[in-house]
Scaffold this motif. Structure first.
Motif, PDB file in Angstrom:
ATOM      1  N   PRO A 236      35.498 -39.016  -8.177  1.00 55.99           N
ATOM      2  CA  PRO A 236      35.370 -38.880  -6.721  1.00 55.99           C
ATOM      3  C   PRO A 236      33.910 -38.836  -6.277  1.00 55.99           C
ATOM      4  CG  PRO A 236      37.008 -37.346  -7.568  1.00 55.99           C
ATOM      5  CD  PRO A 236      36.324 -37.935  -8.759  1.00 55.99           C
ATOM      6  N   GLU A 237      33.061 -38.195  -7.077  1.00 57.69           N
ATOM      7  CA  GLU A 237      31.648 -38.087  -6.733  1.00 57.69           C
ATOM      8  C   GLU A 237      30.989 -39.454  -6.668  1.00 57.69           C
ATOM      9  OE1 GLU A 237      33.120 -34.263  -8.221  1.00 57.69           O
ATOM     10  OE2 GLU A 237      33.222 -36.300  -9.012  1.00 57.69           O
ATOM     11  N   ILE A 243      30.073 -44.598  -0.741  1.00 61.59           N
ATOM     12  CA  ILE A 243      30.422 -44.593   0.680  1.00 61.59           C
ATOM     13  C   ILE A 243      29.234 -44.137   1.527  1.00 61.59           C
ATOM     14  CG2 ILE A 243      31.889 -43.481   2.421  1.00 61.59           C
ATOM     15  CD1 ILE A 243      34.117 -43.417   0.314  1.00 61.59           C
ATOM     16  N   LYS A 244      28.533 -43.119   1.087  1.00 62.62           N
ATOM     17  CA  LYS A 244      27.349 -42.651   1.819  1.00 62.62           C
ATOM     18  C   LYS A 244      26.332 -43.775   1.963  1.00 62.62           C
ATOM     19  CE  LYS A 244      25.619 -38.679   0.632  1.00 62.62           C
ATOM     20  NZ  LYS A 244      25.145 -37.588  -0.271  1.00 62.62           N
ATOM     21  N   ALA A 245      26.135 -44.550   0.897  1.00 68.58           N
ATOM     22  CA  ALA A 245      25.181 -45.662   0.948  1.00 68.58           C
ATOM     23  C   ALA A 245      25.653 -46.749   1.911  1.00 68.58           C
ATOM     24  CB  ALA A 245      24.973 -46.232  -0.452  1.00 68.58           C
ATOM     25  N   LEU A 246      26.950 -47.025   1.951  1.00 68.28           N
ATOM     26  CA  LEU A 246      27.480 -48.032   2.865  1.00 68.28           C
ATOM     27  C   LEU A 246      27.286 -47.615   4.325  1.00 68.28           C
ATOM     28  CD1 LEU A 246      30.801 -48.988   1.031  1.00 68.28           C
ATOM     29  CD2 LEU A 246      28.806 -50.455   1.358  1.00 68.28           C
ATOM     30  N   VAL A 247      27.491 -46.342   4.606  1.00 70.03           N
ATOM     31  CA  VAL A 247      27.290 -45.838   5.966  1.00 70.03           C
ATOM     32  C   VAL A 247      25.810 -45.904   6.329  1.00 70.03           C
ATOM     33  CG1 VAL A 247      27.455 -43.801   7.436  1.00 70.03           C
ATOM     34  CG2 VAL A 247      29.336 -44.366   5.873  1.00 70.03           C
ATOM     35  N   ASP A 274      37.809 -33.517  -0.126  1.00 71.78           N
ATOM     36  CA  ASP A 274      36.905 -32.381   0.034  1.00 71.78           C
ATOM     37  C   ASP A 274      35.460 -32.848   0.110  1.00 71.78           C
ATOM     38  OD1 ASP A 274      39.021 -30.617  -0.034  1.00 71.78           O
ATOM     39  OD2 ASP A 274      38.722 -30.031  -2.132  1.00 71.78           O
ATOM     40  N   LEU A 275      35.087 -33.807  -0.720  1.00 69.17           N
ATOM     41  CA  LEU A 275      33.713 -34.312  -0.717  1.00 69.17           C
ATOM     42  C   LEU A 275      33.385 -35.036   0.588  1.00 69.17           C
ATOM     43  CD1 LEU A 275      33.450 -35.652  -4.383  1.00 69.17           C
ATOM     44  CD2 LEU A 275      32.152 -33.748  -3.407  1.00 69.17           C
ATOM     45  N   LEU A 276      34.327 -35.833   1.083  1.00 65.92           N
ATOM     46  CA  LEU A 276      34.096 -36.488   2.374  1.00 65.92           C
ATOM     47  C   LEU A 276      33.830 -35.461   3.466  1.00 65.92           C
ATOM     48  CD1 LEU A 276      36.822 -39.305   2.476  1.00 65.92           C
ATOM     49  CD2 LEU A 276      34.379 -39.604   2.107  1.00 65.92           C
ATOM     50  N   ARG A 304      43.562 -35.866   7.295  1.00 68.34           N
ATOM     51  CA  ARG A 304      42.550 -34.951   7.828  1.00 68.34           C
ATOM     52  C   ARG A 304      41.129 -35.409   7.479  1.00 68.34           C
ATOM     53  NH1 ARG A 304      46.144 -30.974   5.836  1.00 68.34           N
ATOM     54  NH2 ARG A 304      44.726 -30.450   4.115  1.00 68.34           N
ATOM     55  N   SER A 305      41.002 -36.258   6.471  1.00 71.98           N
ATOM     56  CA  SER A 305      39.674 -36.708   6.038  1.00 71.98           C
ATOM     57  C   SER A 305      39.405 -38.171   6.378  1.00 71.98           C
ATOM     58  CB  SER A 305      39.524 -36.482   4.528  1.00 71.98           C
ATOM     59  OG  SER A 305      39.547 -35.104   4.230  1.00 71.98           O
ATOM     60  N   GLY A 306      40.158 -38.724   7.333  1.00 72.80           N
ATOM     61  CA  GLY A 306      39.832 -40.056   7.841  1.00 72.80           C
ATOM     62  C   GLY A 306      40.767 -41.173   7.456  1.00 72.80           C
TER      63      GLY A 306
END
Length: 473
Positions: A236-237, A243-247, A274-276, A304-306
């Motif tokens: 998951p990490e 995903i952070k890099a894509l955003v 949870d990480l999101l 709840r997380s998108g």
């Protein structure tokens, strides 16, 4: 060295039943070559991509586009086993213009039929079936230094006498976190357009969190046969870091997760969500899932997380057909999964296939009625197409008629239980009419648009896509 990847010409819009060339709905960046590009660049090589599908190039145009890059190595992706001649025609055209350049081919067709490709296409020099990141990078390294590659595991090639040699298989990489995310800079992002049902936000791109299918037993699918890719999942990490890099780098607001089945390993899913949340990532995402691996709590947590949309591969509403294709779920599994998804506020989507071997018109109608009973937000009906090398293909050839593949709505296979291709094509069109013109569906669609007016745009796009399907002949 400069490596140029090329995806062979393929009439994608037509294959999806839509003849409008201007829009290639449902086409997203090809992640496979992106992963290979990342591995090559880490070793100091340069990479370019010619996506002849997205750019709608024919063979001569694709050849010219590749030649302009002056490649040292050409990587050809044979991405479909239905039309391998597209890849062969491209290789032959390139060989005329680049007589001394090494051509390496990979992709699903090579993974499934590596023993045939070099015999069928003399223009190709080396094949890399399966995961190519490590093998292909090592191959290019050796080509750059002039070293021999006869001892490189995981390739097929021609020796000095012209004989085809297959080296021992490469070791399967179990820790897929070793594979760094795709090199997104090689894509022309403006060429890719998601399905209307996957357009909750823009920009959109695709991502994978796993390789292979955890079920891998469906008889109509490559993952259910000899050529299945072992199931392996990223941490998951690692996924959230991508995903952070894509955003950050591309402003991505919507992800299409292309895993064959996202909804496995509940602890993984809860950790991912949870990480999101911890990172405060403002993004929505859609997933594919089986119906028998989900739980009510899982859908609620994802929402709840998108997560906003789930697509099920239901395939058939006929128990006899589900048993024959070894789908592994029941009608009650499907009803329960759709009910839970709706309760979580997720958009619900599904694929259905009509015209399996032994499927009668009444069985097809049973599937249509079952789809209607689920009343999902979006459904797609395909005619069964025979995937060479799959367990069901051998049965299908004995119990039906094979035709040239043109579209997933226009039959390329007709079971003995149908009188002719026109009858099956008419059944697919009938499925769309029956499903989308029901008062129950129209009422649900209107209710959703009142709650969220932006859905109207998606329905307009969906209607345009549906109209293209209805006009297919």
């Amino acid at each position: 060295m400069k490596v140029v990847f090329v995806l062979p010409p393929y009439a994608y819009s037509r294959s999806m039943g839509n003849r409008r060339k201007r829009v290639q709905i449902g086409l997203l960046p090809p992640l496979g070559v992106g992963y290979l590009a990342t591995a090559l660049e880490a070793h100091g090589h340069t990479v370019a991509l010619v996506d002849a599908v997205a750019e709608q190039l024919d063979v001569p145009q694709a050849v010219q586009a590749v030649v302009k890059h002056a490649p040292d190595v050409v990587g050809i992706s044979a991405f479909t086993t239905l039309t391998p001649n597209d890849a062969y025609a491209l290789a032959n055209g390139l060989r005329e213009r680049l007589p001394e350049t090494p051509f390496v081919m990979g992709g699903p067709h090579v993974t499934a039929f590596a023993d045939q490709v070099l015999e069928e296409c003399a223009a190709v020099d080396v094949l890399v079936p399966g995961d190519g990141e490590l093998v292909f990078t090592e191959l290019v390294d050796r080509m750059a230094s002039g070293d021999a590659y006869a001892d490189l595991r995981g390739i097929l090639y021609r020796d000095a006498s012209g004989a085809i040699v297959a080296t021992p298989p490469a070791e399967v990489v179990r820790d897929v976190d070793r594979f760094r995310p795709p090199a997104r800079h090689i894509y022309k992002h403006e060429l890719y357009e998601p399905l209307p049902s996957l357009s909750a936000r823009r920009p959109v791109t695709s991502i994978i969190t796993a390789r292979g299918c955890p079920w891998a037993r469906c008889r109509f699918c490559y993952q259910g046969g000899t050529y299945a890719t072992p199931y392996r999942r990223r941490s998951p990490e690692d996924v959230v870091t991508e995903i952070k890099a894509l955003v950050r780098d591309y402003g991505i607001r919507n992800l299409v997760v292309w895993d064959d089945n996202f909804c496995v390993r509940p602890k993984w899913i809860h950790r991912f969500c949870d990480l999101l949340d911890e990172e405060g990532i403002d993004i929505v995402w859609s997933i594919l899932s089986r119906t028998d691996t989900v739980t009510e709590d899982m859908f609620a947590r994802m929402a709840r997380s998108g997560c906003y949309s789930v697509q099920f591969g239901i395939e058939s509403g006929c128990p006899e057909i589900l048993s024959m294709v070894n789908k592994g779920h029941t009608q009650e599994d499907c009803r329960r999964a759709v009910r839970w998804a709706k309760a979580a506020g997720l958009e619900t989507r599904a694929f259905f296939i009509l015209g399996f071997p032994r499927e009668t018109p009444e069985m097809s109608m049973q599937t249509i009625r079952f789809a209607c009973s689920l009343n999902m937000d979006y459904v797609v009906f395909f005619s069964y197409y025979l995937a060479p090398g799959t367990p069901l293909a051998r049965q299908a050839r004995k119990e039906g008629c094979c035709l040239p593949f043109e579209s997933q709505q226009l039959p390329s296979y007709v079971p003995n239980t149908y009188p002719n291709p026109e009858a099956l094509a008419a059944m697919v069109r009938r499925a769309y009419r029956v499903y989308y013109f029901r008062p129950a569906y129209i009422g649900r669609a209107l209710w959703r648009m009142v709650k969220k007016p932006s859905i109207l745009i998606n329905h307009i796009r969906g209607f345009q896509y549906w109209l293209g399907l209805m006009l297919s002949r």
